[in-house]
Design an enzyme around this catalytic site. Sequence first.
Site, mmCIF file in Angstrom:
data_model
loop_
_atom_site.group_PDB
_atom_site.id
_atom_site.type_symbol
_atom_site.label_atom_id
_atom_site.label_comp_id
_atom_site.label_asym_id
_atom_site.label_seq_id
_atom_site.Cartn_x
_atom_site.Cartn_y
_atom_site.Cartn_z
ATOM 1 N N GLY A 13 32.246 40.997 120.355
ATOM 2 C CA GLY A 13 32.703 42.240 120.969
ATOM 3 C C GLY A 13 33.836 42.857 120.157
ATOM 4 N N ILE A 14 34.677 43.639 120.829
ATOM 5 C CA ILE A 14 35.850 44.198 120.137
ATOM 6 C C ILE A 14 36.949 43.159 120.240
ATOM 7 C CG2 ILE A 14 37.587 46.012 120.094
ATOM 8 C CD1 ILE A 14 35.549 47.974 121.074
ATOM 9 N N HIS A 15 37.171 42.453 119.137
ATOM 10 C CA HIS A 15 38.190 41.402 119.108
ATOM 11 C C HIS A 15 39.340 41.831 118.196
ATOM 12 C CE1 HIS A 15 36.416 39.890 115.261
ATOM 13 N NE2 HIS A 15 35.313 40.379 115.800
ATOM 14 N N ALA A 16 40.331 40.999 118.050
ATOM 15 C CA ALA A 16 41.608 41.368 117.439
ATOM 16 C C ALA A 16 41.512 42.000 116.051
ATOM 17 C CB ALA A 16 42.530 40.156 117.392
ATOM 18 N N ALA A 19 39.730 45.455 116.062
ATOM 19 C CA ALA A 19 40.515 46.346 116.922
ATOM 20 C C ALA A 19 41.754 46.820 116.176
ATOM 21 C CB ALA A 19 40.906 45.639 118.215
#
Length: 85
Positions: A13-16, A19
């Site tokens: 997914g949208i991880h660190a 992002a």
Amino acid sequence: MKRFVYTITDENGIHARPAGQLVQAAKAYESEITLTKGDKTASAKKLFALMGLGVKQGDPVTVTVEGSDEAEAAARREAFLKANL
């Protein structure tokens, strides 16, 4: 205003990492850039707000760009998402 929907394909997914890259790239534009998942909306210029959306693989997100440089900002955000998420 420019708007498009993108379905996240990254297994995390949208991880660190992506992002953070998305936030840095968004800050280069005057336009307001937001991502919406379900009933939650976050500025693409704020890392914790973006992470707070909890976007997982398979989730559609709506990206909205509004401002003086919206055409370029929207095109580049869409290209970033396709290349990284």
